[in-house]
Design a protein around this motif. Structure first.
Motif, PDB file in Angstrom:
ATOM      1  N   ALA A   1      56.423  10.564  37.040  1.00 54.77           N
ATOM      2  CA  ALA A   1      57.236  11.993  37.344  1.00 54.77           C
ATOM      3  C   ALA A   1      56.123  12.980  37.758  1.00 54.77           C
ATOM      4  O   ALA A   1      56.490  13.744  38.639  1.00 54.77           O
ATOM      5  N   PHE A   2      55.331  13.238  37.124  1.00 56.88           N
ATOM      6  CA  PHE A   2      54.103  14.271  37.254  1.00 56.88           C
ATOM      7  C   PHE A   2      53.490  13.951  38.442  1.00 56.88           C
ATOM      8  O   PHE A   2      53.209  14.899  39.340  1.00 56.88           O
ATOM      9  N   ARG A   3      52.840  12.747  38.474  1.00 55.83           N
ATOM     10  CA  ARG A   3      52.088  12.684  39.760  1.00 55.83           C
ATOM     11  C   ARG A   3      53.063  12.882  41.112  1.00 55.83           C
ATOM     12  O   ARG A   3      52.580  13.117  42.190  1.00 55.83           O
ATOM     13  N   ASP A   4      54.424  12.327  41.168  1.00 58.34           N
ATOM     14  CA  ASP A   4      55.238  12.522  42.252  1.00 58.34           C
ATOM     15  C   ASP A   4      55.369  14.043  42.572  1.00 58.34           C
ATOM     16  O   ASP A   4      55.329  14.394  43.843  1.00 58.34           O
ATOM     17  N   GLY A   5      55.774  14.878  41.625  1.00 57.37           N
ATOM     18  CA  GLY A   5      55.993  15.988  41.752  1.00 57.37           C
ATOM     19  C   GLY A   5      54.844  16.897  42.064  1.00 57.37           C
ATOM     20  O   GLY A   5      54.877  17.669  42.999  1.00 57.37           O
ATOM     21  N   ARG A   6      53.742  16.479  41.464  1.00 54.10           N
ATOM     22  CA  ARG A   6      52.552  17.408  41.913  1.00 54.10           C
ATOM     23  C   ARG A   6      52.261  16.952  43.260  1.00 54.10           C
ATOM     24  O   ARG A   6      51.647  17.710  44.141  1.00 54.10           O
ATOM     25  N   ALA A   7      52.105  15.617  43.848  1.00 53.90           N
ATOM     26  CA  ALA A   7      52.041  15.245  45.041  1.00 53.90           C
ATOM     27  C   ALA A   7      52.718  16.201  46.042  1.00 53.90           C
ATOM     28  O   ALA A   7      52.143  16.328  47.065  1.00 53.90           O
ATOM     29  N   ALA A   8      54.135  16.131  45.912  1.00 52.65           N
ATOM     30  CA  ALA A   8      54.680  16.835  46.724  1.00 52.65           C
ATOM     31  C   ALA A   8      54.397  18.498  46.731  1.00 52.65           C
ATOM     32  O   ALA A   8      54.444  18.896  47.751  1.00 52.65           O
ATOM     33  N   VAL A   9      54.188  18.964  45.636  1.00 55.11           N
ATOM     34  CA  VAL A   9      53.600  20.500  45.788  1.00 55.11           C
ATOM     35  C   VAL A   9      52.223  20.437  46.735  1.00 55.11           C
ATOM     36  O   VAL A   9      52.075  21.310  47.473  1.00 55.11           O
ATOM     37  N   LEU A  10      51.268  19.550  46.562  1.00 56.68           N
ATOM     38  CA  LEU A  10      50.092  19.539  47.271  1.00 56.68           C
ATOM     39  C   LEU A  10      50.390  19.371  48.649  1.00 56.68           C
ATOM     40  O   LEU A  10      49.758  20.112  49.594  1.00 56.68           O
ATOM     41  N   ARG A  11      51.367  18.301  48.958  1.00 53.17           N
ATOM     42  CA  ARG A  11      51.582  18.201  50.326  1.00 53.17           C
ATOM     43  C   ARG A  11      52.151  19.287  51.122  1.00 53.17           C
ATOM     44  O   ARG A  11      52.052  19.834  52.203  1.00 53.17           O
ATOM     45  N   GLN A  12      53.165  20.089  50.180  1.00 43.91           N
ATOM     46  CA  GLN A  12      53.938  21.260  50.801  1.00 43.91           C
ATOM     47  C   GLN A  12      52.610  22.477  51.134  1.00 43.91           C
ATOM     48  O   GLN A  12      52.622  23.019  52.182  1.00 43.91           O
ATOM     49  N   LEU A  13      51.655  22.554  50.299  1.00 44.83           N
ATOM     50  CA  LEU A  13      50.590  23.347  50.404  1.00 44.83           C
ATOM     51  C   LEU A  13      49.979  23.298  51.710  1.00 44.83           C
ATOM     52  O   LEU A  13      49.501  23.861  52.524  1.00 44.83           O
ATOM     53  N   LEU A  14      49.352  21.954  51.488  1.00 43.89           N
ATOM     54  CA  LEU A  14      48.646  21.368  52.853  1.00 43.89           C
ATOM     55  C   LEU A  14      49.599  21.490  54.144  1.00 43.89           C
ATOM     56  O   LEU A  14      48.843  21.710  55.449  1.00 43.89           O
ATOM     57  N   GLY A  15      50.655  21.638  54.013  1.00 39.73           N
ATOM     58  CA  GLY A  15      51.477  21.775  55.245  1.00 39.73           C
ATOM     59  C   GLY A  15      51.647  23.118  55.911  1.00 39.73           C
ATOM     60  O   GLY A  15      52.032  23.312  57.048  1.00 39.73           O
ATOM     61  N   LEU A  16      51.082  24.089  55.188  1.00 40.10           N
ATOM     62  CA  LEU A  16      51.348  25.592  55.399  1.00 40.10           C
ATOM     63  C   LEU A  16      50.276  25.728  56.627  1.00 40.10           C
ATOM     64  O   LEU A  16      49.220  25.248  56.549  1.00 40.10           O
ATOM     65  N   PRO A  17      50.565  26.674  57.613  1.00 36.02           N
ATOM     66  CA  PRO A  17      49.459  26.868  58.680  1.00 36.02           C
ATOM     67  C   PRO A  17      48.324  27.554  58.016  1.00 36.02           C
ATOM     68  O   PRO A  17      47.117  27.477  58.233  1.00 36.02           O
ATOM     69  N   ARG A  18      48.567  28.344  56.872  1.00 38.36           N
ATOM     70  CA  ARG A  18      47.347  28.984  56.124  1.00 38.36           C
ATOM     71  C   ARG A  18      47.796  29.198  54.734  1.00 38.36           C
ATOM     72  O   ARG A  18      48.852  29.358  54.420  1.00 38.36           O
ATOM     73  N   LEU A  19      46.743  28.669  53.926  1.00 37.56           N
ATOM     74  CA  LEU A  19      46.950  28.884  52.233  1.00 37.56           C
ATOM     75  C   LEU A  19      46.793  30.511  52.125  1.00 37.56           C
ATOM     76  O   LEU A  19      47.373  30.951  51.119  1.00 37.56           O
ATOM     77  N   PHE A  20      45.882  31.039  52.834  1.00 36.99           N
ATOM     78  CA  PHE A  20      45.592  32.437  52.452  1.00 36.99           C
ATOM     79  C   PHE A  20      45.907  33.461  53.517  1.00 36.99           C
ATOM     80  O   PHE A  20      45.956  33.044  54.914  1.00 36.99           O
ATOM     81  N   ARG A  21      46.123  34.739  53.369  1.00 35.03           N
ATOM     82  CA  ARG A  21      46.461  35.691  54.207  1.00 35.03           C
ATOM     83  C   ARG A  21      45.639  36.631  54.545  1.00 35.03           C
ATOM     84  O   ARG A  21      45.337  37.537  55.603  1.00 35.03           O
ATOM     85  N   THR A  22      44.766  36.997  53.765  1.00 34.23           N
ATOM     86  CA  THR A  22      43.856  38.246  53.817  1.00 34.23           C
ATOM     87  C   THR A  22      42.456  37.732  54.695  1.00 34.23           C
ATOM     88  O   THR A  22      42.253  36.493  54.590  1.00 34.23           O
ATOM     89  N   PRO A  23      41.845  38.569  55.386  1.00 30.17           N
ATOM     90  CA  PRO A  23      40.724  38.311  56.118  1.00 30.17           C
ATOM     91  C   PRO A  23      39.639  37.455  55.183  1.00 30.17           C
ATOM     92  O   PRO A  23      38.983  36.523  55.672  1.00 30.17           O
ATOM     93  N   HIS A  24      39.519  38.053  54.014  1.00 30.64           N
ATOM     94  CA  HIS A  24      38.421  37.214  53.048  1.00 30.64           C
ATOM     95  C   HIS A  24      38.973  36.151  52.536  1.00 30.64           C
ATOM     96  O   HIS A  24      38.246  35.119  52.698  1.00 30.64           O
TER      97      HIS A  24
END
Length: 234
Positions: A189-212
């Protein structure tokens, strides 16, 4: 155990205790500085009891990653990004509260943390508008998705997610600590849940918003997330 071994052990324990005490003192000073900035020079209650209450919360035994080390790291990153924020002291106070309530088995941690800020900050002498901004920022850490132009939100979210751009060894330690916090969850269950979180993050256009964050953290963070996802789904 020999006498010399006992002395060495006692010396090591004393050194560790001293280091912990020193780190707590540094955090208290940082709290006082942020609170003074948010007060705008106005008088208020002694800030130390508020810092101590928060430090007790951040040292609770169920925490492995969401500890004072994480708090310190987020504050350090806010210092790096402070020039981007409209109100850096409000962002610093939000860092103090963003995981002040943390139970891995519950889903309302951010809301309860924001409510704590709403109670504590006005009592500590922070104006109502800044207290409300701190609580808003804490709630924003549910999604880490600030709207364009929300510079305070961009700084807090980037600072909180900067661990994703850590060197591989540090990132692996972070991932292991997160697993420890969720030790009550079965492996599958942890692997499935954590993998879903990682895929959601990777699907974002950007993880970070500041120029730095975009320039310095985005590439390594994506590589770290991909590596963890590969390890989880083998």
């Amino acid at each position: 155990m020999t006498d010399s071994s006992r002395e060495s052990s006692a010396s090591g324990a004393a050194h560790e205790a001293g280091s912990v005490h020193e780190a707590a003192d540094v955090l208290r000073r940082r709290w006082q500085e942020a609170l003074a900035g948010a007060r705008g020079g106005a008088d208020g209650p002694d800030p130390v009891p508020y810092a101590d209450n928060l430090l007790i919360r951040w040292a609770e035994p169920q925490r492995r990653y969401h500890t004072t080390a994480h708090l310190t790291a987020v504050l350090d990153r806010i210092d790096t990004l402070a020039g981007h924020a409209a109100d850096p002291d409000a962002v610093r106070l939000a860092a103090w509260f963003h995981d002040a309530v943390y139970r891995p088995d519950r889903s309302e941690n951010e809301e309860r943390s924001a409510a704590l800020a709403e109670r504590a900050l006005p009592e500590a002498g922070v104006p109502d508008d800044i207290s409300a901004e701190v609580a808003r920022l804490v709630r924003l850490t549910v999604t880490h998705d600030p709207v364009a132009g929300d510079t305070n939100g961009e700084v807090l979210c980037d600072a909180d997610l900067a661990i994703l751009a850590a060197a591989p060894k540090e990132y692996a330690e972070y991932a292991a600590q997160v697993r420890e916090e969720y030790g009550f969850v079965p492996d599958d269950a942890f692997r499935d849940g954590r993998a879903a979180v990682l895929r959601q993050l990777l699907g974002l256009p950007r993880l970070f918003r500041t120029p730095h964050g975009i320039a310095e953290w985005e590439p390594r963070a994506r590589q770290n997330l991909l590596t963890e996802l590969e390890l989880l789904t083998r």
